[in-house]
Design a protein around this motif. Structure first.
Motif, PDB file in Angstrom:
ATOM      1  N   LEU A 212      -4.886  -7.736   7.866  1.00  0.00           N
ATOM      2  CA  LEU A 212      -4.049  -7.760   9.200  1.00  0.00           C
ATOM      3  C   LEU A 212      -5.071  -7.103  10.378  1.00  0.00           C
ATOM      4  O   LEU A 212      -5.338  -6.191  10.428  1.00  0.00           O
ATOM      5  CB  LEU A 212      -2.728  -6.859   9.021  1.00  0.00           C
ATOM      6  N   ARG A 213      -5.432  -8.182  11.268  1.00  0.00           N
ATOM      7  CA  ARG A 213      -6.589  -7.855  11.930  1.00  0.00           C
ATOM      8  C   ARG A 213      -6.132  -6.561  13.039  1.00  0.00           C
ATOM      9  O   ARG A 213      -6.742  -5.762  13.168  1.00  0.00           O
ATOM     10  CB  ARG A 213      -6.810  -9.111  12.982  1.00  0.00           C
ATOM     11  N   ASP A 214      -4.899  -6.731  13.775  1.00  0.00           N
ATOM     12  CA  ASP A 214      -4.469  -5.785  14.650  1.00  0.00           C
ATOM     13  C   ASP A 214      -4.307  -4.346  13.912  1.00  0.00           C
ATOM     14  O   ASP A 214      -4.718  -3.302  14.359  1.00  0.00           O
ATOM     15  CB  ASP A 214      -3.420  -6.165  15.468  1.00  0.00           C
ATOM     16  N   PHE A 215      -3.907  -4.063  12.892  1.00  0.00           N
ATOM     17  CA  PHE A 215      -3.694  -3.066  12.001  1.00  0.00           C
ATOM     18  C   PHE A 215      -5.050  -2.490  11.818  1.00  0.00           C
ATOM     19  O   PHE A 215      -5.174  -1.313  11.754  1.00  0.00           O
ATOM     20  CB  PHE A 215      -2.803  -3.475  10.827  1.00  0.00           C
ATOM     21  N   ASP A 216      -5.773  -3.286  11.063  1.00  0.00           N
ATOM     22  CA  ASP A 216      -7.299  -2.968  10.753  1.00  0.00           C
ATOM     23  C   ASP A 216      -8.063  -2.196  11.957  1.00  0.00           C
ATOM     24  O   ASP A 216      -8.846  -1.144  12.057  1.00  0.00           O
ATOM     25  CB  ASP A 216      -7.975  -3.919  10.264  1.00  0.00           C
ATOM     26  N   LYS A 217      -7.968  -2.835  13.057  1.00  0.00           N
ATOM     27  CA  LYS A 217      -8.345  -1.974  14.595  1.00  0.00           C
ATOM     28  C   LYS A 217      -7.887  -0.726  14.577  1.00  0.00           C
ATOM     29  O   LYS A 217      -8.685   0.004  15.256  1.00  0.00           O
ATOM     30  CB  LYS A 217      -8.160  -2.984  15.761  1.00  0.00           C
ATOM     31  N   ARG A 218      -6.546  -0.406  14.192  1.00  0.00           N
ATOM     32  CA  ARG A 218      -6.034   0.902  14.540  1.00  0.00           C
ATOM     33  C   ARG A 218      -6.510   2.069  13.466  1.00  0.00           C
ATOM     34  O   ARG A 218      -6.780   3.173  14.049  1.00  0.00           O
ATOM     35  CB  ARG A 218      -4.510   0.907  14.645  1.00  0.00           C
ATOM     36  N   THR A 219      -6.578   1.360  12.304  1.00  0.00           N
ATOM     37  CA  THR A 219      -6.896   2.217  11.470  1.00  0.00           C
ATOM     38  C   THR A 219      -8.202   2.224  10.739  1.00  0.00           C
ATOM     39  O   THR A 219      -8.642   3.119   9.847  1.00  0.00           O
ATOM     40  CB  THR A 219      -6.036   1.939  10.055  1.00  0.00           C
ATOM     41  N   GLY A 220      -9.082   1.187  10.823  1.00  0.00           N
ATOM     42  CA  GLY A 220     -10.345   0.962  10.367  1.00  0.00           C
ATOM     43  C   GLY A 220     -10.332   0.676   8.914  1.00  0.00           C
ATOM     44  O   GLY A 220     -11.197   0.783   7.910  1.00  0.00           O
ATOM     45  N   GLY A 221      -9.172   0.121   8.437  1.00  0.00           N
ATOM     46  CA  GLY A 221      -8.950  -0.322   7.171  1.00  0.00           C
ATOM     47  C   GLY A 221      -8.415   0.766   6.279  1.00  0.00           C
ATOM     48  O   GLY A 221      -7.803   1.905   6.873  1.00  0.00           O
ATOM     49  N   LEU A 222      -8.100   0.576   4.931  1.00  0.00           N
ATOM     50  CA  LEU A 222      -7.630   1.754   4.142  1.00  0.00           C
ATOM     51  C   LEU A 222      -8.865   2.558   3.448  1.00  0.00           C
ATOM     52  O   LEU A 222      -9.939   1.957   2.973  1.00  0.00           O
ATOM     53  CB  LEU A 222      -6.962   1.094   2.889  1.00  0.00           C
ATOM     54  N   HIS A 223      -8.681   3.692   3.717  1.00  0.00           N
ATOM     55  CA  HIS A 223      -9.877   4.612   3.178  1.00  0.00           C
ATOM     56  C   HIS A 223      -9.318   5.411   2.087  1.00  0.00           C
ATOM     57  O   HIS A 223      -8.539   5.770   1.454  1.00  0.00           O
ATOM     58  CB  HIS A 223      -9.931   5.862   4.611  1.00  0.00           C
ATOM     59  N   PRO A 224     -10.773   5.741   1.258  1.00  0.00           N
ATOM     60  CA  PRO A 224     -10.448   6.639  -0.017  1.00  0.00           C
ATOM     61  C   PRO A 224      -9.755   7.934   0.082  1.00  0.00           C
ATOM     62  O   PRO A 224      -9.966   8.504   1.158  1.00  0.00           O
ATOM     63  CB  PRO A 224     -11.910   6.922  -0.451  1.00  0.00           C
ATOM     64  N   SER A 225      -9.171   8.397  -1.012  1.00  0.00           N
ATOM     65  CA  SER A 225      -8.265   9.629  -0.892  1.00  0.00           C
ATOM     66  C   SER A 225      -7.161   9.763   0.082  1.00  0.00           C
ATOM     67  O   SER A 225      -6.413  10.683   0.150  1.00  0.00           O
ATOM     68  CB  SER A 225      -9.161  10.657  -0.383  1.00  0.00           C
ATOM     69  N   ASP A 226      -6.701   8.704   0.821  1.00  0.00           N
ATOM     70  CA  ASP A 226      -5.486   8.562   1.594  1.00  0.00           C
ATOM     71  C   ASP A 226      -4.134   8.208   0.803  1.00  0.00           C
ATOM     72  O   ASP A 226      -4.372   7.184   0.109  1.00  0.00           O
ATOM     73  CB  ASP A 226      -5.697   7.690   2.794  1.00  0.00           C
ATOM     74  N   LEU A 227      -3.236   8.660   1.245  1.00  0.00           N
ATOM     75  CA  LEU A 227      -2.098   8.379   0.824  1.00  0.00           C
ATOM     76  C   LEU A 227      -1.081   7.703   2.020  1.00  0.00           C
ATOM     77  O   LEU A 227      -0.967   8.374   2.909  1.00  0.00           O
ATOM     78  CB  LEU A 227      -1.186   9.452   0.114  1.00  0.00           C
ATOM     79  N   LEU A 228      -1.093   6.423   1.697  1.00  0.00           N
ATOM     80  CA  LEU A 228      -0.066   5.645   2.735  1.00  0.00           C
ATOM     81  C   LEU A 228       1.224   5.306   2.481  1.00  0.00           C
ATOM     82  O   LEU A 228       1.241   4.658   1.201  1.00  0.00           O
ATOM     83  CB  LEU A 228      -0.790   4.523   3.158  1.00  0.00           C
ATOM     84  N   ILE A 229       2.222   5.542   3.285  1.00  0.00           N
ATOM     85  CA  ILE A 229       3.700   5.239   2.891  1.00  0.00           C
ATOM     86  C   ILE A 229       4.233   4.149   3.953  1.00  0.00           C
ATOM     87  O   ILE A 229       3.976   4.019   4.872  1.00  0.00           O
ATOM     88  CB  ILE A 229       4.789   6.415   3.096  1.00  0.00           C
ATOM     89  N   LEU A 230       4.608   3.018   2.979  1.00  0.00           N
ATOM     90  CA  LEU A 230       4.992   1.817   3.803  1.00  0.00           C
ATOM     91  C   LEU A 230       6.677   1.965   3.668  1.00  0.00           C
ATOM     92  O   LEU A 230       7.128   1.682   2.533  1.00  0.00           O
ATOM     93  CB  LEU A 230       4.575   0.750   3.176  1.00  0.00           C
ATOM     94  N   ALA A 231       7.426   1.986   4.469  1.00  0.00           N
ATOM     95  CA  ALA A 231       8.902   2.063   4.387  1.00  0.00           C
ATOM     96  C   ALA A 231       9.555   1.090   5.164  1.00  0.00           C
ATOM     97  O   ALA A 231       9.261   0.464   6.093  1.00  0.00           O
ATOM     98  CB  ALA A 231       9.352   3.890   4.656  1.00  0.00           C
ATOM     99  N   GLY A 232      10.933   0.920   4.705  1.00  0.00           N
ATOM    100  CA  GLY A 232      11.739  -0.310   5.563  1.00  0.00           C
ATOM    101  C   GLY A 232      13.117  -0.177   4.667  1.00  0.00           C
ATOM    102  O   GLY A 232      13.209  -0.019   3.517  1.00  0.00           O
ATOM    103  N   ARG A 233      13.996  -0.768   5.507  1.00  0.00           N
ATOM    104  CA  ARG A 233      15.230  -0.911   4.850  1.00  0.00           C
ATOM    105  C   ARG A 233      15.169  -2.179   3.931  1.00  0.00           C
ATOM    106  O   ARG A 233      14.289  -3.177   4.207  1.00  0.00           O
ATOM    107  CB  ARG A 233      16.435  -1.152   5.915  1.00  0.00           C
ATOM    108  N   PRO A 234      16.209  -2.604   2.967  1.00  0.00           N
ATOM    109  CA  PRO A 234      16.032  -3.747   2.305  1.00  0.00           C
ATOM    110  C   PRO A 234      16.137  -5.114   3.385  1.00  0.00           C
ATOM    111  O   PRO A 234      16.654  -5.019   4.313  1.00  0.00           O
ATOM    112  CB  PRO A 234      17.444  -3.618   1.701  1.00  0.00           C
ATOM    113  N   ALA A 235      15.341  -5.947   2.526  1.00  0.00           N
ATOM    114  CA  ALA A 235      15.112  -7.285   3.222  1.00  0.00           C
ATOM    115  C   ALA A 235      14.342  -7.165   4.426  1.00  0.00           C
ATOM    116  O   ALA A 235      14.203  -8.327   5.310  1.00  0.00           O
ATOM    117  CB  ALA A 235      16.755  -7.955   3.730  1.00  0.00           C
TER     118      ALA A 235
END
Length: 506
Positions: A212-235
């Protein structure tokens, strides 16, 4: 004629086997008493030797309890900035009787005689610590044998394996010899290495790409040792988005391997506690082949679509991606499988779908669900740090989102535990306004006239057009960078997320 009586058969192997078993029982636990005496003598001679062993050696590491008491007394005086020698310690031990088994306070003077050299204090300490570790291993092995013979009938075979792995992991992580300070120079070297990788890479990604281009621009990608939480309601599409990220990471690893002319040095592990491995693979194939997963399940696809489906499957089977669909997997089992995968195939990303379906380590009994979730999130963060890989964990949200006018999630909506927010390095929410707007479609019965209903339908359709095939990835917390909302494209037919282009070059 009377029957002949024969002596009972003898087995020549029996005495030898008995002797071997008895010998095993007679074996003394691993100890090194001379090293303990030499270390204590070095400490009593020169208190500065304490600095070489104080960060990893504890009183309980000594095999002789008397030596442990002496070491504890020495450490206590030194940490109070007081002198610890036979003279100052004599008064402490003279009336306690602690040293009576070894000859009384005069034993302190004998320890100085046993000293080989102050410079060797660090080596003595490590020898003592190593012997303690091996004694712990003996105890764990004894527990494993006793449990296998039925000492804990409430644990079945698989749970006993998990309990044993947990005991070994606790010993490995709590032994204390791998923690401590690093110099600022070493920390700077690590920071420069990260900056160099970012400089040498094209684009904005230094970690593992999410696709995801725009997300990678904000975060620089996924980094070692990081815990990322992705949350949302069903559907909302949590699993679809997590699958997209995992698939993109595996693609990036394969591309890198092909450019270097070798095999991938890392892989992606997906723990799917909700969906089976086949269902998850079907979802990925549906997205990549652009064939509706619903039509695949019903068998309503044409020959050319099926051929495309098979062709894409052949292309994807080489991807370094592994799926574990064990239901209600425990934290200790997950840790063991990830460590094994890292050792054999390499590991670059862990995805957990989803953390509320996990169980804490075997043998732990949390008092509440909140405490249980806290233990799970802390364990996931520990796995991320130990294996030096990013961990993406999906989470449910509480129902209080539905009671608000604006249904965009907030950190307070994370279900069952505030520790999710505290332990995570990044928290993001997936939100689709189209889903809620669809449910508010005007109904004929709610309006007095057809004209009023037509006007309402026109306004509703206008709003639907604005949010059609759009999703928001709300980056609510990021420990290493800015927060904000990333606009995404969502194709519901194929449960597919992608970058959203808001303009096109002509």
């Amino acid at each position: 004629m009377s029957a002949t009586t024969y002596p009972p058969p003898t087995d020549d192997r029996t005495p030898a086997a008995s002797e071997v078993f008895a010998g095993a029982l007679r074996r003394a636990p691993p100890t090194n008493i001379p090293a303990e005496q030499a270390l204590l003598g070095a400490l009593l001679t020169n208190n500065k030797a304490y600095d070489r062993i104080s960060d990893f050696l504890m009183p309980e590491h000594f095999a002789d309890p008397v030596h442990g008491r002496i070491y504890e007394a020495i450490a206590r005086r030194i940490e109070r900035q007081q002198v610890a020698d036979p003279v100052t310690l004599r008064a402490e031990f003279e009336h306690t009787g602690v040293l009576e088994p070894v000859g009384g306070p005069a034993y302190l003077a004998k320890l100085i005689v046993a000293m080989v050299g102050i410079i060797n204090a660090g080596d003595y300490g490590r020898v003592i610590h190593d012997a303690w570790i091996r004694r712990q291993l003996v105890d764990i092995g004894e527990s494993v044998v006793n449990n296998a013979f039925g000492a804990t009938p409430d644990l079945d075979g698989a749970q006993q394996i998990e309990a044993s792995e947990q005991a070994l992991f606790n010993l490995a992580t709590e032994k204390g010899q791998e923690s401590g300070f690093v110099t600022f120079g070493m920390a700077l070297t690590g920071a420069i290495d990260v900056a160099e990788k970012a400089f040498q890479r094209t684009g904005d990604v230094v970690g593992l790409t999410t696709g995801l281009r725009d997300f990678d621009k904000r975060t620089g990608g996924l980094h070692p040792s990081d815990l990322l939480i992705l949350a949302g309601r069903p559907a909302m599409g949590k699993t679809a988005l997590a699958t997209k990220i995992a698939f993109s990471g595996a693609q990036a690893l394969m591309r890198e391997a092909e450019e270097n002319g070798g095999e991938p040095t890392g892989s992606v592990a997906i723990f799917s506690l909700e969906m089976s491995a086949e269902q998850l693979a079907t979802r990925i194939l549906s997205e990549q082949a652009r064939v509706s997963g619903e039509r695949i399940r019903r068998g309503e696809i044409e020959q050319r679509e099926f051929d495309r489906f098979v062709r894409v499957a052949r292309e994807l089977q080489r991807l370094p991606m592994h799926i574990d669909d064990t239901p209600a997997i425990s934290l200790s089992a997950m840790r063991t499988r990830c460590r094994r995968l890292k050792r054999t195939k390499g590991l670059s990303l862990i995805v957990v779908d989803y953390l509320q379906l996990m169980r804490p380590a075997v043998g732990t009994r949390p008092d509440s669900r909140v405490l249980e979730i806290s233990m799970i999130t802390q364990g996931l963060k520990a796995i991320a740090k130990e294996l030096e890989v990013p961990v993406l964990a999906l989470s449910q949200l509480s129902r209080q989102v539905e009671s608000r006018e604006d249904k965009r999630p907030m950190l307070s909506d994370l279900r069952e535990s505030g520790s999710i927010e505290q332990d995570a390095d990044a928290v993001m929410f997936v939100y689709r306004d189209e889903y809620y707007l669809q449910q508010r479609m005007p109904k004929d019965s709610a309006y007095d006239s057809a004209d009023a209903h037509a006007v309402a339908m026109e306004e509703w359709q206008r709003k639907m057009d604005l949010v059609h095939n759009k999703a928001e990835l709300i980056l609510e917390k990021q420990r290493h960078g800015p927060t904000g909302t990333v606009q995404l494209y969502f194709e519901g037919e194929f449960t597919r997320f992608a970058d959203l282009d808001t303009f096109h070059d002509v």
